[in-house]
Structure formats: structure tokens, C-alpha cells
Design an enzyme around this catalytic site. Structure first.
Site, PDB file in Angstrom:
ATOM      1  N   ASN A  16      37.771  56.170 -36.847  1.00  0.00           N
ATOM      2  CA  ASN A  16      37.745  54.870 -36.180  1.00  0.00           C
ATOM      3  C   ASN A  16      37.133  53.846 -37.140  1.00  0.00           C
ATOM      4  O   ASN A  16      35.981  54.001 -37.568  1.00  0.00           O
ATOM      5  CB  ASN A  16      36.919  54.991 -34.890  1.00  0.00           C
ATOM      6  CG  ASN A  16      36.849  53.688 -34.132  1.00  0.00           C
ATOM      7  OD1 ASN A  16      36.589  52.638 -34.718  1.00  0.00           O
ATOM      8  ND2 ASN A  16      37.052  53.732 -32.834  1.00  0.00           N
ATOM      9  N   ASP A  70      36.811  50.496 -36.611  1.00  0.00           N
ATOM     10  CA  ASP A  70      36.420  49.227 -35.963  1.00  0.00           C
ATOM     11  C   ASP A  70      35.281  48.533 -36.700  1.00  0.00           C
ATOM     12  O   ASP A  70      35.252  47.307 -36.816  1.00  0.00           O
ATOM     13  CB  ASP A  70      35.921  49.487 -34.530  1.00  0.00           C
ATOM     14  CG  ASP A  70      37.028  49.900 -33.592  1.00  0.00           C
ATOM     15  OD1 ASP A  70      38.211  49.823 -33.975  1.00  0.00           O
ATOM     16  OD2 ASP A  70      36.703  50.322 -32.462  1.00  0.00           O
ATOM     17  N   HIS A  71      34.309  49.332 -37.170  1.00  0.00           N
ATOM     18  CA  HIS A  71      33.102  48.700 -37.709  1.00  0.00           C
ATOM     19  C   HIS A  71      33.277  48.142 -39.114  1.00  0.00           C
ATOM     20  O   HIS A  71      32.431  47.384 -39.586  1.00  0.00           O
ATOM     21  CB  HIS A  71      31.902  49.627 -37.574  1.00  0.00           C
ATOM     22  CG  HIS A  71      31.574  49.854 -36.125  1.00  0.00           C
ATOM     23  ND1 HIS A  71      31.406  48.793 -35.248  1.00  0.00           N
ATOM     24  CD2 HIS A  71      31.458  50.972 -35.387  1.00  0.00           C
ATOM     25  CE1 HIS A  71      31.179  49.272 -34.035  1.00  0.00           C
ATOM     26  NE2 HIS A  71      31.208  50.591 -34.091  1.00  0.00           N
ATOM     27  N   ARG A  84      39.989  45.069 -28.786  1.00  0.00           N
ATOM     28  CA  ARG A  84      39.300  44.640 -27.568  1.00  0.00           C
ATOM     29  C   ARG A  84      39.843  43.304 -27.100  1.00  0.00           C
ATOM     30  O   ARG A  84      40.319  42.498 -27.893  1.00  0.00           O
ATOM     31  CB  ARG A  84      37.786  44.521 -27.827  1.00  0.00           C
ATOM     32  CG  ARG A  84      37.128  45.838 -28.170  1.00  0.00           C
ATOM     33  CD  ARG A  84      35.620  45.678 -28.229  1.00  0.00           C
ATOM     34  NE  ARG A  84      35.075  45.533 -26.902  1.00  0.00           N
ATOM     35  CZ  ARG A  84      34.484  46.512 -26.215  1.00  0.00           C
ATOM     36  NH1 ARG A  84      34.338  47.704 -26.748  1.00  0.00           N
ATOM     37  NH2 ARG A  84      34.028  46.310 -25.006  1.00  0.00           N
ATOM     38  N   THR A 140      29.443  48.978 -26.762  1.00  0.00           N
ATOM     39  CA  THR A 140      30.553  49.868 -27.092  1.00  0.00           C
ATOM     40  C   THR A 140      31.070  50.422 -25.768  1.00  0.00           C
ATOM     41  O   THR A 140      30.537  50.073 -24.713  1.00  0.00           O
ATOM     42  CB  THR A 140      30.080  50.993 -28.044  1.00  0.00           C
ATOM     43  OG1 THR A 140      31.183  51.854 -28.343  1.00  0.00           O
ATOM     44  CG2 THR A 140      28.952  51.817 -27.443  1.00  0.00           C
ATOM     45  N   THR A 141      32.120  51.252 -25.814  1.00  0.00           N
ATOM     46  CA  THR A 141      32.696  51.734 -24.559  1.00  0.00           C
ATOM     47  C   THR A 141      31.673  52.592 -23.805  1.00  0.00           C
ATOM     48  O   THR A 141      31.275  53.640 -24.268  1.00  0.00           O
ATOM     49  CB  THR A 141      33.961  52.561 -24.843  1.00  0.00           C
ATOM     50  OG1 THR A 141      34.739  51.872 -25.801  1.00  0.00           O
ATOM     51  CG2 THR A 141      34.760  52.777 -23.579  1.00  0.00           C
ATOM     52  N   GLU A 147      40.983  62.188 -23.697  1.00  0.00           N
ATOM     53  CA  GLU A 147      39.901  62.216 -24.674  1.00  0.00           C
ATOM     54  C   GLU A 147      38.608  62.279 -23.881  1.00  0.00           C
ATOM     55  O   GLU A 147      38.333  61.399 -23.061  1.00  0.00           O
ATOM     56  CB  GLU A 147      39.936  60.971 -25.576  1.00  0.00           C
ATOM     57  CG  GLU A 147      38.780  60.984 -26.591  1.00  0.00           C
ATOM     58  CD  GLU A 147      38.894  59.918 -27.664  1.00  0.00           C
ATOM     59  OE1 GLU A 147      40.025  59.586 -28.094  1.00  0.00           O
ATOM     60  OE2 GLU A 147      37.838  59.409 -28.078  1.00  0.00           O
ATOM     61  N   HIS A 167      33.046  59.809 -29.240  1.00  0.00           N
ATOM     62  CA  HIS A 167      31.988  58.868 -28.899  1.00  0.00           C
ATOM     63  C   HIS A 167      30.604  59.451 -29.194  1.00  0.00           C
ATOM     64  O   HIS A 167      30.220  60.463 -28.627  1.00  0.00           O
ATOM     65  CB  HIS A 167      32.028  58.397 -27.453  1.00  0.00           C
ATOM     66  CG  HIS A 167      31.477  57.010 -27.328  1.00  0.00           C
ATOM     67  ND1 HIS A 167      30.135  56.737 -27.372  1.00  0.00           N
ATOM     68  CD2 HIS A 167      32.096  55.804 -27.251  1.00  0.00           C
ATOM     69  CE1 HIS A 167      29.957  55.437 -27.292  1.00  0.00           C
ATOM     70  NE2 HIS A 167      31.122  54.846 -27.234  1.00  0.00           N
ATOM     71  N   GLY A 168      29.931  58.775 -30.109  1.00  0.00           N
ATOM     72  CA  GLY A 168      28.549  59.147 -30.426  1.00  0.00           C
ATOM     73  C   GLY A 168      28.426  60.412 -31.263  1.00  0.00           C
ATOM     74  O   GLY A 168      27.308  60.892 -31.484  1.00  0.00           O
ATOM     75  N   GLY A 185      33.775  57.132 -35.395  1.00  0.00           N
ATOM     76  CA  GLY A 185      33.694  55.874 -36.115  1.00  0.00           C
ATOM     77  C   GLY A 185      32.324  55.561 -36.663  1.00  0.00           C
ATOM     78  O   GLY A 185      32.079  55.612 -37.871  1.00  0.00           O
TER      79      GLY A 185
END
Ligand code: PXP
Length: 249
Positions: free
Chosen positions: A13, A15-16, A51, A106-107, A157, A197-198, A219
């Protein structure tokens, strides 16, 4: 009895990379270059979240990524008609439907598929019909897994945030058990199971060891690690610029 999985795939990911670019309104760092490097070093796919507020990834990034992709693009998006139209006109290989709240960092939490079944089904139908593989980002809860299967999504996911943020080992163990049970239930319902995630360099191996996850989307930890894999070289390069042509660094 479900079969044992091979080495899971890695979705990087990026995104950052865009977060850093948007913070200064510059052209760099380039999201496209980040995707190329990730693919050169083994990323099996590239993941981005477009987003609603366009805080990091922009529409043009998605178009550019689709043009240059040597792997495949997984587009994370909220469930709005604007995003559905965008996905149908851009046609990434994969779309992951996520809940989206404007002010969140974040999500936070998975999609409440059980509560929004009719709407999720509508999105799954439209995306399936366009040949886009849909995945639903859900918490590891049996009712969410069963609702996901009922909506006609081929993939889920699992949101691993509660595991990643558990803090103490017994809590993390309990969260890992929830992931394991949810993944097994999903596979028994014919779903492909991804996770993300995380996740970072220290907490991922226990999730991999479950041998139930086909693909991880990661990510923040990778982009954060990249700072220190690359900071030394970046400083040395700037020193060379200061020294000028032929100068000693
Ligand atoms: N998967 C989904 C659906 C996400 O929304 C995110 C965060 O954008 C990730 C994976 C990656 O999470 P992280 O940046 O914490 O690795």
C-alpha cells in the site's frame, strides 16, 4: 478440510508516499516510482485507497498506476456512487470496499456488511459484472463473514487492526484466534481470505503461520521502514550536491 496455502502474496500500500507528496504540494515523491520499486522488489500487487477527500492518492495516480502496472492494482474505496463510477470506468483488477469516515486518521473498523447487506450486494453485483474482483474489508466476526458470502463477494480482507493494537500478549492471542476462526469460516463459505491493517515486521509472522491468508496488504510499516533503509543514502547524496562537481563530500 481446506488446503494449505502457499507463501502469501504481498500487496504494498503506497498511500503514504502520496501523503508525503500532498503535504508539500510537490511532484515528488512519485507514487508511480514507488510502485515500480515495490514491484522490482517483489510486490505481488499495488494497493491504494482513493479517499473521498483525496487526502493522499489522487485520481491521476490511479490512472498512472493502471497504465504502468506490471502486477495488478487493488483499489480500496468507500461505498459511494462516485467511487463505483470511478471503479467501473477505470477497471482495476481488484476493488476492496472499505468503510470511510471523513475525519478518521485511517480506516477504523471493518465494513458493517451485515447491516448494509442490500447496498453491499448492489456494489458487488456491479463490480462482478464488470470483471472486477471485489473484496470486503471486514472485522473478524462470524456475522460479517456470513453476510459477505451472502452478498456475492468472492474475497474478504480481514481487518487485523485489533490484533495489531492489542498491546498485551494475551489480548493479541485472543485477537489472533478471532482472525483464525473468521478466516476458517470464510474459507468454508468459499471465500478467498486476505488480511491487512496495522501489520508490521514484528507482528506479521503469527498471522502468516495461520496458513489461512492468501494476501496481505501492508502500507504504513513498509513506508516507515523505507525511511531508515534510505535516509543514509539520501543524506550522502545531498552532501555530494553541496560539494559541487568534483568536490569532496
Ligand atoms: N487494508 C486496508 C483495507 C486498509 O484500509 C489499509 C489502510 O489503508 C491497509 C490494508 C494497510 O494498513 P497499514 O497501512 O496499517 O499497513
Amino acid at each position: 478440510m481446506t488446503e494449505t496455502l502457499q507463501t502469501p502474496l504481498l500487496g504494498v500500500n503506497i498511500d503514504h508516499v502520496a501523503t508525503l507528496r500532498q503535504a508539500r504540494g510537490t511532484e515528488y515523491p512519485s507514487v508511480l516510482e514507488a510502485a515500480r520499486v515495490a514491484e522490482d522488489y517483489g510486490a505481488d500487487l499495488i494497493t491504494v485507497h482513493l479517499r473521498e477527500d483525496r487526502r493522499h492518492i489522487q485520481d491521476r495516480d490511479v490512472s498512472g498506476l493502471l497504465e504502468q502496472s506490471r502486477t495488478r492494482l487493488n483499489l480500496e474505496m468507500g461505498m459511494t456512487d462516485e467511487m463505483l463510477d470511478f471503479a467501473l470506468s477505470h477497471r482495476p483488477e481488484d476493488v476492496c470496499l472499505v468503510p470511510e469516515r471523513r475525519m478518521e486518521l485511517t480506516t477504523e473498523g471493518g465494513l458493517d456488511v451485515a447491516d448494509r447487506q442490500a447496498e453491499v450486494t448492489r456494489f458487488c453485483r456491479a463490480l462482478n459484472a464488470a470483471g472486477i474482483r471485489v473484496s470486503l474489508f471486514v472485522d473478524p466476526e462470524p456475522e460479517q463473514i456470513e453476510a459477505s458470502a451472502a452478498c456475492g463477494a468472492p474475497v474478504i480482507e480481514i481487518h487485523t487492526g485489533a490484533y495489531a493494537n492489542a498491546g498485551d500478549p494475551s489480548r493479541a492471542r485472543a485477537e489472533l484466534d478471532r482472525i483464525s476462526e473468521a478466516a476458517a469460516l470464510a474459507r468454508a463459505n468459499g471465500l478467498v481470505v486476505n488480511a491487512g491493517h496495522g501489520l508490521h515486521y514484528e507482528n506479521i509472522s503469527e498471522v502468516v503461520a495461520l496458513e489461512l491468508i492468501r494476501e496481505f496488504n501492508i502500507g504504513h510499516a513498509i513506508i516507515a521502514r523505507a525511511i531508515f533503509s534510505g535516509l543514509g543514502g539520501a543524506v550522502a547524496e545531498m552532501k555530494r550536491c553541496l560539494a559541487g562537481p568534483g568536490g569532496a563530500a
